[in-house]
Design an enzyme around this catalytic site. Structure first.
Site, PDB file in Angstrom:
ATOM      1  N   SER A   1      42.875  45.154  36.794  1.00  0.00           N
ATOM      2  CA  SER A   1      41.698  44.945  37.630  1.00  0.00           C
ATOM      3  C   SER A   1      40.985  46.263  37.896  1.00  0.00           C
ATOM      4  CB  SER A   1      42.086  44.302  38.958  1.00  0.00           C
ATOM      5  OG  SER A   1      40.916  44.089  39.719  1.00  0.00           O
TER       6      SER A   1
ATOM      7  N   LYS B   1      47.744  38.432  38.633  1.00  0.00           N
ATOM      8  CA  LYS B   1      46.326  38.783  38.392  1.00  0.00           C
ATOM      9  C   LYS B   1      45.421  37.578  38.623  1.00  0.00           C
ATOM     10  CE  LYS B   1      42.631  41.048  37.264  1.00  0.00           C
ATOM     11  NZ  LYS B   1      41.645  40.255  36.702  1.00  0.00           N
TER      12      LYS B   1
ATOM     13  N   HIS C   1      45.004  37.290  42.258  1.00  0.00           N
ATOM     14  CA  HIS C   1      44.058  38.344  42.672  1.00  0.00           C
ATOM     15  C   HIS C   1      42.624  37.840  42.497  1.00  0.00           C
ATOM     16  CE1 HIS C   1      41.214  41.475  41.406  1.00  0.00           C
ATOM     17  NE2 HIS C   1      41.859  42.334  42.179  1.00  0.00           N
ATOM     18  N   ASN C   2      42.360  37.227  41.364  1.00  0.00           N
ATOM     19  CA  ASN C   2      40.994  36.752  41.106  1.00  0.00           C
ATOM     20  C   ASN C   2      40.614  35.594  42.021  1.00  0.00           C
ATOM     21  OD1 ASN C   2      41.107  38.653  39.072  1.00  0.00           O
ATOM     22  ND2 ASN C   2      40.015  37.383  37.608  1.00  0.00           N
TER      23      ASN C   2
ATOM     24  N   GLU D   1      39.596  37.198  45.025  1.00  0.00           N
ATOM     25  CA  GLU D   1      38.281  37.821  44.724  1.00  0.00           C
ATOM     26  C   GLU D   1      37.142  36.794  44.890  1.00  0.00           C
ATOM     27  OE1 GLU D   1      38.117  40.121  40.927  1.00  0.00           O
ATOM     28  OE2 GLU D   1      36.470  38.780  40.386  1.00  0.00           O
TER      29      GLU D   1
HETATM   30  C1  6PG Z   1      38.863  42.362  37.854  1.00  0.00           C
HETATM   31  C2  6PG Z   1      37.942  41.183  37.697  1.00  0.00           C
HETATM   32  C3  6PG Z   1      37.776  40.865  36.256  1.00  0.00           C
HETATM   33  C4  6PG Z   1      36.540  40.036  35.970  1.00  0.00           C
HETATM   34  C5  6PG Z   1      36.647  38.623  36.411  1.00  0.00           C
HETATM   35  C6  6PG Z   1      35.302  37.987  36.678  1.00  0.00           C
HETATM   36  O1  6PG Z   1      39.863  42.177  38.518  1.00  0.00           O
HETATM   37  O2  6PG Z   1      38.545  43.431  37.323  1.00  0.00           O
HETATM   38  O3  6PG Z   1      38.480  40.075  38.335  1.00  0.00           O
HETATM   39  O4  6PG Z   1      38.956  40.312  35.815  1.00  0.00           O
HETATM   40  O5  6PG Z   1      35.423  40.657  36.485  1.00  0.00           O
HETATM   41  O6  6PG Z   1      37.230  37.929  35.352  1.00  0.00           O
HETATM   42  O7  6PG Z   1      35.523  36.654  36.815  1.00  0.00           O
HETATM   43  P1  6PG Z   1      34.409  35.557  36.796  1.00  0.00           P
HETATM   44  O8  6PG Z   1      33.561  35.806  35.566  1.00  0.00           O
HETATM   45  O9  6PG Z   1      35.180  34.292  36.696  1.00  0.00           O
HETATM   46  O10 6PG Z   1      33.640  35.726  38.050  1.00  0.00           O
END
Ligand code: 6PG
Length: 474
Positions: A133, A187, A190-191, A194
């Site tokens: 990330s 991970k 984590h998303n 996010e």
């Molecule tokens: C990270 C982000 C990375 C990416 C996401 C965006 O941790 O660096 O999460 O993995 O920017 O995949 O996800 P979406 O396109 O689903 O918003």
């Protein structure tokens, strides 16, 4: 394949797109001899150009690439998740020896990682699923990394990963996560968090803009002041800057020129899907996933706004912005709590043996959800490593208690004004449910038994029971 260790390079990368190139350059900056493989001449050119100060090389031939690596070979994949990962593994596999290591650093689904690691284990090849990330900047100057796989093989890559990772108070933002697909599971979670934090920021923006009539400059100031306090985070920091960014084309603020339809690549949806599978409620993350899908229904939304009318202004007193800060704090804490609870549950179910304190620790820097609040989460799991839920931590409890009054005011005022706040409202309802000692689920059980003889349990005796509801014993 014969490999006599005269080979030059310690680590190889398949996929020299921006993320792959940046991570390799980061490794080279840290003194590691690295090589890359990509079928695209253009990517190879970019790579050698950007890395001309370093001793690195790019190959368009996979045999030469593999031969250039020292044993045991460590090959990182930074290619799009899905079928491409399988086809790269199929290409590499006949060229590798027992003990070699493949690290998939894309956002692969953890079930794919489980399958791949079992298939490669049979051939003596170690497979790591390692979420990274931090985006392009993170890859270049210090990401947070979540490697899961064989613990002994981790020793081969530990020093390199620690060197290239972000650091917080000198501590690297990488740790061995656990066996199997645990790295990709963490991970993915984590998303999910996010998505929730991004949605909460969007809802705060909506309340300020449509509920309180603030302009972009005023909104920027609110976010900036929050970012100077306990709400400090990477996402808050970049969001405040969004509000002042001018569009080169029109000279207007760019945020106002962007279509209100949010895209996604799937990791948030996976988090919600898996949470349902392991029966762990994460409604604030679910609300964020659904909101992106609602945003795509543009023409329907426009049509229905005509029919039912837009939201109205909030009648706010002078404490309202302070209440909004409290609501954001509460909902943010709840989003992290839901993600951590999912990890707690998945760790038991999939035998990942996750160390939640270590996970909070490596999320404090480098990653997209890095935030001052992660220090509190880290301390909570240091105090109690098997803490089921963050709401149970004494330090966090005290702060939640303080923020609940303001949260209720913001949620009820927004709902009264017809402002959509799915993530904020879900966080509050989730909290209210979790603090309800006796839920109305007794009624659900009665209904299930009534129409389907699904039985119920009683509060006064052990066992399962069925009632003849149609006897109308009223
Ligand atoms: C990270 C982000 C990375 C990416 C996401 C965006 O941790 O660096 O999460 O993995 O920017 O995949 O996800 P979406 O396109 O689903 O918003």
């Amino acid at each position: 394949m014969n490999n006599d260790n005269k080979a030059k390079f310690a680590f190889g990368m398949v996929g020299l797109g921006t993320m792959g190139r940046n991570l390799l350059l980061n490794m080279a900056d840290n003194g590691f001899a690295v090589t890359g493989y990509d079928k695209s001449e253009k990517m190879l050119q970019f790579f050698e150009e950007e890395g001309k100060e370093h001793n690195l090389k790019g190959f368009a031939d996979i045999n030469q690439f593999v031969e250039s690596l020292q044993s045991p070979r460590t090959i990182i994949l930074l290619v799009p998740a899905g079928a491409i990962v399988d086809s790269v593994i199929t290409e590499l596999q006949p060229l590798l020896d027992e003990g070699d290591i493949i690290i998939d650093s894309g956002n692969s689904h953890f079930t794919d990682t489980s399958r791949r690691s079992l298939e490669l284990k049979d051939k003596g090849i170690h497979f790591f699923g390692m979420g990274i990330s931090g985006g392009e900047e993170g890859a270049r100057f210090g990401p947070s990394m979540m490697p899961g796989g064989d613990k002994q093989a981790y020793a081969v890559v530990k020093d390199m990963l620690e060197a290239v990772s972000a650091k917080v108070n000198g501590d690297p933002c990488v740790t061995y996560i656990g066996p199997g697909a645990s790295g990709h599971f963490v991970k993915m979670t984590h998303n999910g968090i996010e998505y929730a934090i991004m949605q909460l920021l969007a809802e705060a923006y909506e309340i300020l803009k449509n509920g309180l009539n603030c302009n972009n400059q005023q909104i920027q100031q609110v976010f900036e002041s929050w970012n100077n306090g306990r709400l400090q985070s990477f996402l808050m920091e970049i969001t405040k800057d969004v509000f002042l960014f001018k569009d080169v084309k029109t000279g207007n603020l760019l945020v106002d020129e962007i279509k209100d339809e949010a895209k996604s690549k799937g990791t948030g949806k996976w988090t919600s899907q898996v949470a349902m599978d392991v029966e762990t409620p994460i409604p604030t993350i679910d609300a964020a996933v659904s909101s992106r899908n609602l945003s795509k229904l543009k023409s329907l939304r426009v049509e229905l706004e005509e029919v039912y009318g837009p939201s109205t202004k909030i009648e706010a007193n002078e404490d309202f912005i302070n209440d909004l800060e409290e609501a954001f704090y509460f909902a943010m804490a709840t989003a992290y709590a839901q993600g951590m609870h999912l990890l707690w549950q998945a760790s038991k179910q999939f035998e990942y043996e996750l160390n939640l304190a270590e996970i909070a620790k490596i999320w404090r820097g480098g990653c997209i959800i890095r935030a001052t609040f992660l220090e509190d989460i880290y301390q909570a799991y240091i105090t109690n490593p098997d803490l089921q839920h963050l709401y149970g931590d004494a330090g966090i409890q005290a702060k939640i208690k303080q923020s609940i009054k303001g949260t209720r005011n913001v949620v009820s005022s927004s709902i009264n004004a017809g402002i959509a706040i799915p993530a904020l409202a879900s966080a509050l309802t989730y909290f209210d449910t979790l603090k309800t000692g006796r839920m109305p689920s007794n009624l659900t059980q009665a209904q299930r038994d009534f129409f389907g003889a699904h039985t119920f349990e009683r509060i006064d005796s052990e066992g399962v029971f069925h009632a003849n509801w149609n006897d109308k014993n009223l």
